[in-house]
Design a protein around this motif. Structure first.
Motif, PDB file in Angstrom:
ATOM      1  N   VAL A 348       0.859  -1.191   0.000  1.00 13.37           N
ATOM      2  CA  VAL A 348       0.000   0.000   0.000  1.00 13.37           C
ATOM      3  C   VAL A 348       0.890   1.234   0.000  1.00 13.37           C
ATOM      4  CG1 VAL A 348      -1.755   1.311   1.257  1.00 13.37           C
ATOM      5  CG2 VAL A 348      -1.846  -1.194   1.249  1.00 13.37           C
ATOM      6  N   ARG A 375      -4.451   7.227  -0.419  1.00 18.68           N
ATOM      7  CA  ARG A 375      -4.006   5.849  -0.276  1.00 18.68           C
ATOM      8  C   ARG A 375      -4.286   5.077  -1.550  1.00 18.68           C
ATOM      9  NH1 ARG A 375      -6.255   3.830   5.623  1.00 18.68           N
ATOM     10  NH2 ARG A 375      -4.673   4.820   6.935  1.00 18.68           N
ATOM     11  N   GLU A 378      -6.304  -0.835  -1.257  1.00 20.50           N
ATOM     12  CA  GLU A 378      -5.883  -1.688  -0.151  1.00 20.50           C
ATOM     13  C   GLU A 378      -6.344  -3.137  -0.299  1.00 20.50           C
ATOM     14  OE1 GLU A 378      -5.991   0.507   3.839  1.00 20.50           O
ATOM     15  OE2 GLU A 378      -7.564   1.493   2.665  1.00 20.50           O
ATOM     16  N   SER A 385      -8.553   4.149  -5.667  1.00 20.64           N
ATOM     17  CA  SER A 385      -7.804   4.561  -4.482  1.00 20.64           C
ATOM     18  C   SER A 385      -8.716   5.392  -3.574  1.00 20.64           C
ATOM     19  CB  SER A 385      -6.568   5.367  -4.886  1.00 20.64           C
ATOM     20  OG  SER A 385      -6.956   6.509  -5.634  1.00 20.64           O
TER      21      SER A 385
END
Length: 397
Positions: A348, A375, A378, A385
């Motif tokens: 990540v 981020r 995940e 994202s």
């Protein structure tokens, strides 16, 4: 347990055996000076320098509503208390029982953490953090189990962290080492549903309808070790004038909250940079120094050098971080029983940009930091994202 007393200013609170736990909690929560041993037992009374008191705090809110979404890591709140700096090796006997046990646990797990705590420029402080985090899928209207999206999950926790700031004589580099123990609860006892409903009702937003599928109750535990590096700038509260710096970081976490390893860097540029280790999203040791605070706590109006005093300043910053993830409760689900989970991605990335300003209000240091955090995906089922906003207000007591 023998009779002990807490000494908040001029008030004496005498603790019987049945009251000890309550008074311990009050001492920790409100920064009251810790226990002083009765002189009759032959032990030396702990001095203010050896004892524990709190000199500052930070209130932080992270939420994806700041960027116009309401999903994934959707909310995080934390209240952090930061102790005054302690020089040399801490003396656990001078701390309240929870802090003493935590200190002894750190010494047991990492015997070398304070082994060389004798240099005059080395200091440490304690960070106490109370927080809550919550996670939700994208579609708030569905009442069925959404198998291809992340679970509903909440975490309520308390963390205790020692930050040790070290500088080798003759070196132009200093380090901040952090050792944190976090305890909490995952599941309905974390009050994630109630907290989100309260906020959504206040804002007039629709409630999420699938909280009946959240992760089950289980205890939460995490050990964290972080190390940060930066150029040594002395012991003052600020780096005077216009300047720029970089802060590198390494981190390890182990537990059923998260098991991971991180590598990161932060760059800052601005006027009167705080002489600390940066601003970043919620993580162990994040509030390592109250803003506008020197290594030796001083206030305006004394004869200390100007760089040792709080001063107005502003800077912008950027953060890049890579993380290898072996376990994440919000994706992998419950550890001790079967539960909903998704296909976690092992790598990540995180990036953040923000602005921070500090100043003086009623002769107290004040700092406000805002940032936008990005981020990468995940888990495999995640379509895009994720981004969220963070705002933190820090004060000196």
């Amino acid at each position: 347990m023998s009779l002990r007393r807490c000494l908040p200013a001029s008030l004496f609170i005498w603790c019987s055996k049945d009251q000890t736990i309550l008074v311990l909690a009050l001492c920790v929560l409100f920064g009251l000076p810790p226990f002083a041993r009765a002189g009759g037992d032959g032990t030396e009374e702990c001095t203010a320098e050896k004892s524990l008191s709190f000199r500052g705090g930070t209130a932080r809110l992270e939420n994806d509503l700041f960027v116009g979404t309401d999903q994934n890591y959707t909310n995080g709140v934390a209240l952090t208390l930061i102790s005054h700096d302690i020089r040399g090796k801490p003396q656990p006997d001078c701390f309240p029982t929870p802090i003493r046990l935590h200190t002894q646990l750190i010494q047991l797990m990492n015997p070398g953490f304070w082994a060389d705590a004798h240099a005059p420029d080395d200091t440490q402080n304690l960070v106490v953090r109370f927080g809550q985090s919550m996670y939700t899928p994208e579609d708030h209207t569905r009442t069925d189990l959404i198998r291809d999206d992340r679970p509903y999950a909440g975490l309520l926790y308390m963390g205790l962290a020692w930050n040790r700031r070290t500088h080798e004589p003759g070196s132009n580099r200093e380090m901040l080492d952090t050792r944190e123990v976090t305890l909490g609860v995952i599941g309905p006892w974390s009050l994630g549903e109630e907290s989100q409903n309260l906020v959504h009702d206040a804002w007039g937003s629709d409630r999420f309808q699938g909280w009946q599928h959240q992760l089950d109750n289980e205890p939460a535990f995490q050990l964290a070790m972080d190390r940060k590096f930066r150029k040594f700038e002395g012991s003052g509260a600020i780096i005077p004038g216009f300047s720029a710096d970089t802060i590198r970081s390494l981190g390890l976490r182990f537990g059923n909250i998260e098991t991971s390893a991180t590598l990161g860097i932060e760059g800052r540029i601005g006027w009167n940079l705080p002489n600390d280790f940066g601003s970043y999203p919620l993580r162990p040791g994040a509030e390592n120094r109250p803003p506008s605070a020197a290594s030796i706590h001083r206030k305006p109006g004394n004869s200390a050098p100007v760089t040792s005093l709080p001063r107005t300043g502003v800077h912008v910053f950027g953060i890049l971080e890579a993380k290898a993830v072996a376990y994440d409760f919000s994706l992998d689900g419950n550890l001790f029983r079967s539960s909903h989970s998704v296909s976690r991605r092992p790598w990540v990335g995180l990036a953040a940009v923000g602005i921070s300003a500090q100043g003086i209000l009623a002769e107290r240091g004040v700092r406000l930091a805002v940032m936008r955090v990005y981020r990468t995906r995940e888990f495999e089922e995640q379509s895009t994202s994720h981004a969220y906003g963070s705002i933190a207000l820090s004060l000196e007591f």
